[in-house]
Design a protein around this motif. Structure first.
Motif, PDB file in Angstrom:
ATOM      1  N   UNK A 199      59.631  33.527 -36.170  1.00 44.48           N
ATOM      2  CA  UNK A 199      59.138  33.525 -35.272  1.00 44.48           C
ATOM      3  C   UNK A 199      57.675  32.432 -35.449  1.00 44.48           C
ATOM      4  N   UNK A 200      58.270  32.181 -36.992  1.00 45.79           N
ATOM      5  CA  UNK A 200      57.192  30.984 -37.655  1.00 45.79           C
ATOM      6  C   UNK A 200      56.987  29.580 -36.708  1.00 45.79           C
ATOM      7  N   UNK A 201      58.370  30.202 -36.194  1.00 38.46           N
ATOM      8  CA  UNK A 201      59.240  28.087 -36.039  1.00 38.46           C
ATOM      9  C   UNK A 201      58.756  28.495 -34.082  1.00 38.46           C
ATOM     10  N   UNK A 202      58.420  29.360 -34.060  1.00 35.41           N
ATOM     11  CA  UNK A 202      57.771  29.649 -31.988  1.00 35.41           C
ATOM     12  C   UNK A 202      56.842  29.581 -32.663  1.00 35.41           C
ATOM     13  N   UNK A 203      56.083  30.210 -33.464  1.00 29.33           N
ATOM     14  CA  UNK A 203      54.296  29.317 -32.929  1.00 29.33           C
ATOM     15  C   UNK A 203      53.388  27.981 -34.029  1.00 29.33           C
ATOM     16  N   UNK A 204      54.311  27.491 -34.331  1.00 27.19           N
ATOM     17  CA  UNK A 204      54.090  26.266 -34.871  1.00 27.19           C
ATOM     18  C   UNK A 204      54.870  24.801 -34.366  1.00 27.19           C
ATOM     19  N   UNK A 205      54.254  24.471 -33.425  1.00 29.57           N
ATOM     20  CA  UNK A 205      55.657  23.457 -32.941  1.00 29.57           C
ATOM     21  C   UNK A 205      54.488  22.196 -32.626  1.00 29.57           C
ATOM     22  N   UNK A 206      55.252  20.995 -32.769  1.00 26.79           N
ATOM     23  CA  UNK A 206      53.791  18.686 -32.217  1.00 26.79           C
ATOM     24  C   UNK A 206      53.113  19.333 -33.244  1.00 26.79           C
ATOM     25  N   UNK A 207      52.582  18.960 -34.607  1.00 26.98           N
ATOM     26  CA  UNK A 207      51.177  19.306 -35.030  1.00 26.98           C
ATOM     27  C   UNK A 207      50.256  19.884 -34.970  1.00 26.98           C
ATOM     28  N   UNK A 208      51.021  21.733 -34.237  1.00 27.66           N
ATOM     29  CA  UNK A 208      49.885  22.335 -34.647  1.00 27.66           C
ATOM     30  C   UNK A 208      49.821  23.251 -36.423  1.00 27.66           C
ATOM     31  N   UNK A 209      50.668  22.547 -37.293  1.00 24.83           N
ATOM     32  CA  UNK A 209      50.181  23.081 -38.074  1.00 24.83           C
ATOM     33  C   UNK A 209      51.606  22.753 -39.077  1.00 24.83           C
ATOM     34  N   UNK A 210      51.694  22.847 -40.286  1.00 27.56           N
ATOM     35  CA  UNK A 210      52.587  22.325 -41.187  1.00 27.56           C
ATOM     36  C   UNK A 210      54.391  23.509 -41.561  1.00 27.56           C
ATOM     37  N   UNK A 211      55.338  23.082 -40.577  1.00 26.65           N
ATOM     38  CA  UNK A 211      56.085  24.141 -41.095  1.00 26.65           C
ATOM     39  C   UNK A 211      56.898  23.937 -42.614  1.00 26.65           C
ATOM     40  N   UNK A 212      57.697  24.536 -43.194  1.00 26.85           N
ATOM     41  CA  UNK A 212      57.445  24.495 -45.093  1.00 26.85           C
ATOM     42  C   UNK A 212      59.529  24.524 -44.867  1.00 26.85           C
ATOM     43  N   UNK A 213      60.102  23.559 -44.849  1.00 23.87           N
ATOM     44  CA  UNK A 213      61.301  23.586 -44.509  1.00 23.87           C
ATOM     45  C   UNK A 213      62.570  24.881 -45.313  1.00 23.87           C
ATOM     46  N   UNK A 214      61.910  24.554 -46.919  1.00 20.91           N
ATOM     47  CA  UNK A 214      62.436  25.276 -48.469  1.00 20.91           C
ATOM     48  C   UNK A 214      61.392  26.505 -48.057  1.00 20.91           C
ATOM     49  N   UNK A 215      61.719  27.300 -47.806  1.00 13.76           N
ATOM     50  CA  UNK A 215      60.329  28.316 -48.525  1.00 13.76           C
ATOM     51  C   UNK A 215      60.016  28.773 -50.027  1.00 13.76           C
ATOM     52  N   UNK A 216      61.111  28.205 -50.751  1.00 13.80           N
ATOM     53  CA  UNK A 216      61.415  28.337 -51.909  1.00 13.80           C
ATOM     54  C   UNK A 216      60.757  27.381 -52.869  1.00 13.80           C
ATOM     55  N   UNK A 217      60.354  25.891 -52.031  1.00 12.60           N
ATOM     56  CA  UNK A 217      59.973  24.512 -52.770  1.00 12.60           C
ATOM     57  C   UNK A 217      58.436  24.392 -53.037  1.00 12.60           C
TER      58      UNK A 217
END
Ligand code: UDP
Length: 475
Positions: free
Chosen positions: A404-422
């Protein structure tokens, strides 16, 4: 001794929501509630889960049940009881639905037998209170085994799953196979995202309802800078003296509360009010990856500039349905001890007392408001309320692109990490925000507005009203 425990939730004045969501949305909530009350015709709504404190479900129920009461709709919240073995089994289910093997223990006939037995005992007590025709909302795997006995007694049962992952594999399949027979008696199924719905759940009985935050709860209410400082110095995570009386907040029941307890803090030195602090607030659950945040901060954030890290969770002994918390916390302490001294002096491990749930929430509120950056580097996340909480407070959030983090952070409202292990990518994102406060503030403002538009409690209640209204109409 009774297994069940009734959570006393005070009314929450629903009219307060109008100031946040605006006239039209508020009017819609009122009108929907009036129509729903008429359809309910004296029946009651029951929420059943497995803990009154700690975690996202308890957090939401405190607010939503309070608003529903204020809308004059009869609603209850009951917590089931069980022994250590029961909670070890349900934690296994929880982990596997999140795609992780957890303690690698079995989920066979013996476990099913024990799970059934504990929930049957809970059902006997529950059925002394629930009447035929009542609506029962069961939350999460811990309560799925109540569906059949409640439905047999004439209740309309809906199962609400707050967890899930975007894929399925052998591990998730094992957990769902265990739960499937217990869920057959439910009339409706609610998931936070459509990707979480197992293929065998009938589509026409499924609703997608994302979670929500309450802007007026002790967790999210406005706190001025003095109060934030006062609370943080009182609990012992900020250097300096608490300004006089600056430890006050408004409790869930509308009375004034004070933060008076200290947190249990592992630290060598404390940040001052001007130091930027990176924060992750989570249960001590391996899937939240507190340990990865610590490593990422130590290796990629601290060496390149200023800032402190606070890892903040509930006091481990106090969360009754989470047997792994103490072990995960102990691992973080061991890891902290091994850090190079310069970095160790800039990291804090914090356990917040849960003796008073409103006080605990005010502590979390102050910790989040004081953050320069909020992290939620989870490996899996049903929704991730801590993300919405941080965004609501206008903080920039760096979080894994999971669930659900992907539904919350959209269009510049935060930074999404596409690889959570990186960890390098995590560190670079945090560093970028620490080094550019203007960009961080812009992001925070956009985050707040997005949460207002999409994740405030009135929307959550409207969706439940629609689902339950349809089920009542079917009867
Ligand atoms: N939380 C809290 N006190 C703590 C730590 C966490 O109240 O000491 C709250 C946090 O603010 C959030 C909830 O617990 O409201 C966690 O919800 P989330 O959806 O992030 O994760 P979950 O615990 O449900 O997996």
């Amino acid at each position: 001794m009774s297994l069940l425990f009734t959570v006393q939730v005070p009314n929450r004045p629903v009219e307060h929501l109008e100031t946040v969501v605006g006239g039209p949305r508020y009017a819609r909530l009122r009108a929907t509630a009036a129509e729903f009350r008429r359809r309910l015709g004296g029946r009651r709504i029951w929420n059943v889960n497995s803990t009154a404190v700690g975690g996202g479900v308890a957090e939401m129920l405190q607010a939503l049940v309070g608003y529903v009461r204020d809308l004059d709709i009869p609603i209850e919240w009951t917590v089931i009881g069980g022994d250590a073995e029961f909670f070890a089994i349900t934690k296994r289910l929880h982990n596997r639905i999140h795609g992780s093997t957890g303690d690698a223990g079995p989920l066979g006939a013996a476990e099913a037998g024990h799970y059934t037995e504990v929930l049957a005992a809970n059902a006997v007590e529950l059925l002394r209170q629930v009447s035929s025709g009542d609506l029962v909302l069961l939350h999460d795997p811990q309560t799925a085994g109540l569906a059949a006995p409640l439905a047999a007694a004439g209740a309309t049962v809906v199962w609400r799953c707050h967890i899930g992952v975007d894929w399925d594999d052998e591990i998730t399949h094992g957990a769902w196979q265990f739960l499937r027979p217990y869920l057959a008696a439910a009339r409706g199924y609610v998931f936070s995202r459509s990707r979480y719905v197992p293929s065998w759940v009938p589509e026409r009985s499924t609703s997608i309802i994302p979670p929500s935050i309450d802007p007026f709860s002790p967790k999210n209410q406005e706190l001025d800078r003095q109060t934030v400082r006062g609370i943080l110095t009182t609990i012992g995570v900020l250097d300096g003296h608490a300004p006089d009386r600056a430890n006050r907040f408004v409790r869930g029941d509308g009375t004034v509360g004070e933060v008076v307890r200290g947190a249990s803090v592992v630290a060598e030195s404390l940040p001052g009010p001007a130091d930027p602090v990176v924060v992750q607030v989570s249960r001590w659950d391996r899937l939240k990856d507190m340990s990865g945040v610590l490593r990422g901060f130590a290796d990629h954030v601290a060496p390149a500039g200023d800032g402190y890290l606070m890892l903040v969770g509930p006091a481990v002994a106090d969360v009754s349905d989470d047997p792994e918390g103490a072990a995960v916390y102990a691992e973080c302490v061991a890891q902290w001890r091994e850090l190079p001294p310069g970095v160790r002096a800039r990291t804090l491990l914090v356990n917040l007392p849960l003796n008073d749930i409103d006080e605990n929430a005010a502590m979390v509120n102050a910790v989040q408001r004081n953050a320069a950056v909020i992290a939620q580097k989870s490996m899996a996340e049903g929704f991730g309320l801590t993300v919405a909480e941080g965004m609501w407070k206008g903080r920039p959030v760096v979080a894994s692109a999971v669930g659900g983090i992907q539904d919350q952070i959209v269009d510049g409202t935060g930074i999404l990490l596409h690889d959570s292990r990186d960890l390098g990518g995590f560190g670079a994102a945090v560093r970028r925000l620490l080094d550019d406060p203007d960009a961080a503030n812009r992001m925070g403002r956009a985050a707040h507005e997005h949460v207002r538009q999409s994740f405030v409690g009135d929307l959550h209640l409207l969706r439940y009203a629609e689902l339950f209204g349809d089920l009542l109409a079917e009867r």
